[in-house]
Motif scaffolding. Sequence first.
Motif, PDB file in Angstrom:
ATOM      1  N   SER A 217     -29.271 -67.494 -77.206  1.00 51.46           N
ATOM      2  CA  SER A 217     -29.589 -68.113 -75.922  1.00 51.46           C
ATOM      3  C   SER A 217     -30.206 -69.493 -76.086  1.00 51.46           C
ATOM      4  O   SER A 217     -30.007 -70.375 -75.243  1.00 51.46           O
ATOM      5  N   ALA A 218     -30.942 -69.712 -77.176  1.00 48.63           N
ATOM      6  CA  ALA A 218     -31.646 -70.982 -77.364  1.00 48.63           C
ATOM      7  C   ALA A 218     -30.857 -72.007 -78.149  1.00 48.63           C
ATOM      8  O   ALA A 218     -31.086 -73.215 -78.006  1.00 48.63           O
ATOM      9  N   ASN A 219     -29.922 -71.555 -78.985  1.00 41.66           N
ATOM     10  CA  ASN A 219     -29.224 -72.461 -79.901  1.00 41.66           C
ATOM     11  C   ASN A 219     -27.780 -72.709 -79.477  1.00 41.66           C
ATOM     12  O   ASN A 219     -27.043 -71.777 -79.175  1.00 41.66           O
ATOM     13  N   ARG A 220     -27.410 -73.974 -79.485  1.00 36.76           N
ATOM     14  CA  ARG A 220     -26.010 -74.351 -79.295  1.00 36.76           C
ATOM     15  C   ARG A 220     -25.543 -75.030 -80.582  1.00 36.76           C
ATOM     16  O   ARG A 220     -26.184 -75.961 -81.063  1.00 36.76           O
ATOM     17  N   VAL A 221     -24.411 -74.572 -81.113  1.00 35.74           N
ATOM     18  CA  VAL A 221     -23.913 -75.094 -82.380  1.00 35.74           C
ATOM     19  C   VAL A 221     -22.489 -75.619 -82.198  1.00 35.74           C
ATOM     20  O   VAL A 221     -21.616 -74.901 -81.699  1.00 35.74           O
ATOM     21  N   TYR A 222     -22.274 -76.864 -82.600  1.00 28.67           N
ATOM     22  CA  TYR A 222     -20.939 -77.449 -82.620  1.00 28.67           C
ATOM     23  C   TYR A 222     -20.434 -77.415 -84.058  1.00 28.67           C
ATOM     24  O   TYR A 222     -20.979 -78.079 -84.927  1.00 28.67           O
ATOM     25  N   SER A 223     -19.405 -76.631 -84.284  1.00 31.89           N
ATOM     26  CA  SER A 223     -18.883 -76.471 -85.638  1.00 31.89           C
ATOM     27  C   SER A 223     -17.612 -77.294 -85.826  1.00 31.89           C
ATOM     28  O   SER A 223     -16.546 -76.940 -85.321  1.00 31.89           O
ATOM     29  N   GLU A 224     -17.759 -78.420 -86.517  1.00 27.99           N
ATOM     30  CA  GLU A 224     -16.645 -79.312 -86.823  1.00 27.99           C
ATOM     31  C   GLU A 224     -15.901 -79.736 -85.558  1.00 27.99           C
ATOM     32  O   GLU A 224     -14.663 -79.673 -85.491  1.00 27.99           O
ATOM     33  N   ALA A 225     -16.663 -80.174 -84.565  1.00 25.87           N
ATOM     34  CA  ALA A 225     -16.072 -80.633 -83.306  1.00 25.87           C
ATOM     35  C   ALA A 225     -15.389 -81.986 -83.510  1.00 25.87           C
ATOM     36  O   ALA A 225     -16.000 -82.924 -84.025  1.00 25.87           O
ATOM     37  N   ASN A 226     -14.144 -82.081 -83.086  1.00 20.94           N
ATOM     38  CA  ASN A 226     -13.412 -83.334 -83.220  1.00 20.94           C
ATOM     39  C   ASN A 226     -14.102 -84.452 -82.449  1.00 20.94           C
ATOM     40  O   ASN A 226     -14.041 -85.627 -82.835  1.00 20.94           O
ATOM     41  N   THR A 227     -14.771 -84.079 -81.366  1.00 22.31           N
ATOM     42  CA  THR A 227     -15.500 -85.062 -80.557  1.00 22.31           C
ATOM     43  C   THR A 227     -16.519 -85.800 -81.397  1.00 22.31           C
ATOM     44  O   THR A 227     -16.577 -87.037 -81.406  1.00 22.31           O
ATOM     45  N   PHE A 228     -17.328 -85.046 -82.121  1.00 22.89           N
ATOM     46  CA  PHE A 228     -18.359 -85.655 -82.961  1.00 22.89           C
ATOM     47  C   PHE A 228     -17.735 -86.383 -84.150  1.00 22.89           C
ATOM     48  O   PHE A 228     -18.153 -87.488 -84.505  1.00 22.89           O
ATOM     49  N   ASN A 229     -16.722 -85.778 -84.756  1.00 22.31           N
ATOM     50  CA  ASN A 229     -16.077 -86.389 -85.920  1.00 22.31           C
ATOM     51  C   ASN A 229     -15.477 -87.751 -85.582  1.00 22.31           C
ATOM     52  O   ASN A 229     -15.569 -88.698 -86.368  1.00 22.31           O
ATOM     53  N   SER A 230     -14.860 -87.855 -84.402  1.00 17.83           N
ATOM     54  CA  SER A 230     -14.249 -89.121 -83.994  1.00 17.83           C
ATOM     55  C   SER A 230     -15.302 -90.199 -83.788  1.00 17.83           C
ATOM     56  O   SER A 230     -15.107 -91.357 -84.167  1.00 17.83           O
ATOM     57  N   ASP A 235     -17.910 -95.496 -86.888  1.00 17.12           N
ATOM     58  CA  ASP A 235     -18.957 -96.332 -87.482  1.00 17.12           C
ATOM     59  C   ASP A 235     -19.682 -97.169 -86.427  1.00 17.12           C
ATOM     60  O   ASP A 235     -20.177 -98.263 -86.708  1.00 17.12           O
ATOM     61  N   ASN A 236     -19.720 -96.654 -85.207  1.00 15.61           N
ATOM     62  CA  ASN A 236     -20.408 -97.324 -84.100  1.00 15.61           C
ATOM     63  C   ASN A 236     -21.600 -96.467 -83.690  1.00 15.61           C
ATOM     64  O   ASN A 236     -21.436 -95.473 -82.986  1.00 15.61           O
ATOM     65  N   PRO A 237     -22.811 -96.807 -84.125  1.00 14.58           N
ATOM     66  CA  PRO A 237     -23.990 -95.977 -83.821  1.00 14.58           C
ATOM     67  C   PRO A 237     -24.218 -95.764 -82.335  1.00 14.58           C
ATOM     68  O   PRO A 237     -24.629 -94.684 -81.911  1.00 14.58           O
ATOM     69  N   GLN A 238     -23.933 -96.789 -81.511  1.00 13.59           N
ATOM     70  CA  GLN A 238     -24.100 -96.662 -80.068  1.00 13.59           C
ATOM     71  C   GLN A 238     -23.171 -95.596 -79.502  1.00 13.59           C
ATOM     72  O   GLN A 238     -23.577 -94.739 -78.719  1.00 13.59           O
ATOM     73  N   LEU A 239     -21.924 -95.645 -79.933  1.00 13.46           N
ATOM     74  CA  LEU A 239     -20.944 -94.655 -79.492  1.00 13.46           C
ATOM     75  C   LEU A 239     -21.365 -93.258 -79.933  1.00 13.46           C
ATOM     76  O   LEU A 239     -21.271 -92.292 -79.159  1.00 13.46           O
ATOM     77  N   LEU A 240     -21.837 -93.132 -81.156  1.00 18.93           N
ATOM     78  CA  LEU A 240     -22.257 -91.828 -81.668  1.00 18.93           C
ATOM     79  C   LEU A 240     -23.412 -91.265 -80.851  1.00 18.93           C
ATOM     80  O   LEU A 240     -23.419 -90.082 -80.494  1.00 18.93           O
ATOM     81  N   ARG A 241     -24.403 -92.108 -80.536  1.00 18.77           N
ATOM     82  CA  ARG A 241     -25.535 -91.638 -79.735  1.00 18.77           C
ATOM     83  C   ARG A 241     -25.087 -91.186 -78.350  1.00 18.77           C
ATOM     84  O   ARG A 241     -25.565 -90.169 -77.827  1.00 18.77           O
ATOM     85  N   ASP A 242     -24.149 -91.933 -77.760  1.00 13.32           N
ATOM     86  CA  ASP A 242     -23.678 -91.579 -76.421  1.00 13.32           C
ATOM     87  C   ASP A 242     -22.911 -90.257 -76.429  1.00 13.32           C
ATOM     88  O   ASP A 242     -23.063 -89.428 -75.523  1.00 13.32           O
ATOM     89  N   VAL A 243     -22.096 -90.057 -77.450  1.00 11.56           N
ATOM     90  CA  VAL A 243     -21.327 -88.813 -77.553  1.00 11.56           C
ATOM     91  C   VAL A 243     -22.263 -87.621 -77.739  1.00 11.56           C
ATOM     92  O   VAL A 243     -22.099 -86.574 -77.100  1.00 11.56           O
ATOM     93  N   VAL A 244     -23.269 -87.773 -78.596  1.00  8.89           N
ATOM     94  CA  VAL A 244     -24.242 -86.694 -78.799  1.00  8.89           C
ATOM     95  C   VAL A 244     -24.993 -86.414 -77.498  1.00  8.89           C
ATOM     96  O   VAL A 244     -25.269 -85.260 -77.162  1.00  8.89           O
ATOM     97  N   TYR A 245     -25.310 -87.451 -76.752  1.00  8.52           N
ATOM     98  CA  TYR A 245     -26.002 -87.293 -75.470  1.00  8.52           C
ATOM     99  C   TYR A 245     -25.177 -86.465 -74.497  1.00  8.52           C
ATOM    100  O   TYR A 245     -25.689 -85.546 -73.847  1.00  8.52           O
ATOM    101  N   LEU A 246     -23.885 -86.765 -74.416  1.00  4.41           N
ATOM    102  CA  LEU A 246     -23.014 -86.031 -73.503  1.00  4.41           C
ATOM    103  C   LEU A 246     -22.767 -84.605 -73.985  1.00  4.41           C
ATOM    104  O   LEU A 246     -22.669 -83.672 -73.179  1.00  4.41           O
TER     105      LEU A 246
END
Length: 273
Positions: A217-230, A235-246
């Motif tokens: 109930s407390a933990n959400r795990v993304y296992s090899e999500a293409n969203t995060f990998n892309s 190599d764009n830190p801003q894009l990575l932060r935004d994707v993690v936020y969403l």
Amino acid sequence: MKSSSNSNVDGGIARRRGQSSTTKSVKTSILLSLGAFVLVSALFLLSANLSPIKDNDATTYEKDSPPVSTESVSKGSIRNPQNKLRNNVPLNADELLIMRGELHLVDIDASRIRTTKDGYEGGKAFFCKLDWNAYKKDPPSLPMFRFLVSQSGCDGRKNQVVVDLAYIIEKTKAYDKSLKLQNNSDVRSMDPTGFVFHESRVGSTLVANSLTAMNPSANRVYSEANTFNSALKSDNPQLLRDVVYLMGRTNRAEEQNMFFKVSSIGSKRISVM
């Protein structure tokens, strides 16, 4: 008789040597497996140092916006506005569902991302309602994020809502700022708790499943999500932060932790973190 005796002795010695070699091989394999497991377990405990993005949009939303049911979401469509900003800028129902954590980020298209002075543009985000309960009840049955996407009927574009990535992150952050000003925290974006970087065949999927099983109930795990990998590959830190936020959007009060198990090839970009 002497020749036969010598043959038996030689045969016994050979068998013992073979058994000894096999035993050493098994011990070596066990030690390597344990070492890999310990290494991977230690890596996920390293918290991410993803700095929050400052919001410059002070736009606030109407507090008494009418609720929108996920059943009203057409398959990938953009419909007439159901809610409005106080400055009368329309907010369509799909966007509101994304902001409220009812629809989840399942993929991005970063192939046409262009860096600008304000960040980036040209990216697309794909959202769909995921059945997280199915994964949390039985992690080994859906060990990879793509299996959860398929199980939820979200692997086809017809069931997805497609929006501009930079646009939706700006809207979502403005929405969150509005909730904070109203002391309303029923919807939020979870900060990442940890990342699992690994090599192939070292038990990383076991680690990911264990993280879920420890406290579903407390933990959400993304296992090899293409969203995060892309995003990581860009190599764009801003894009990575935004994707993690969403990806961290949730309306469940009990959800507190978010983990990412990165694909093995992603270990080459661990410095981006």
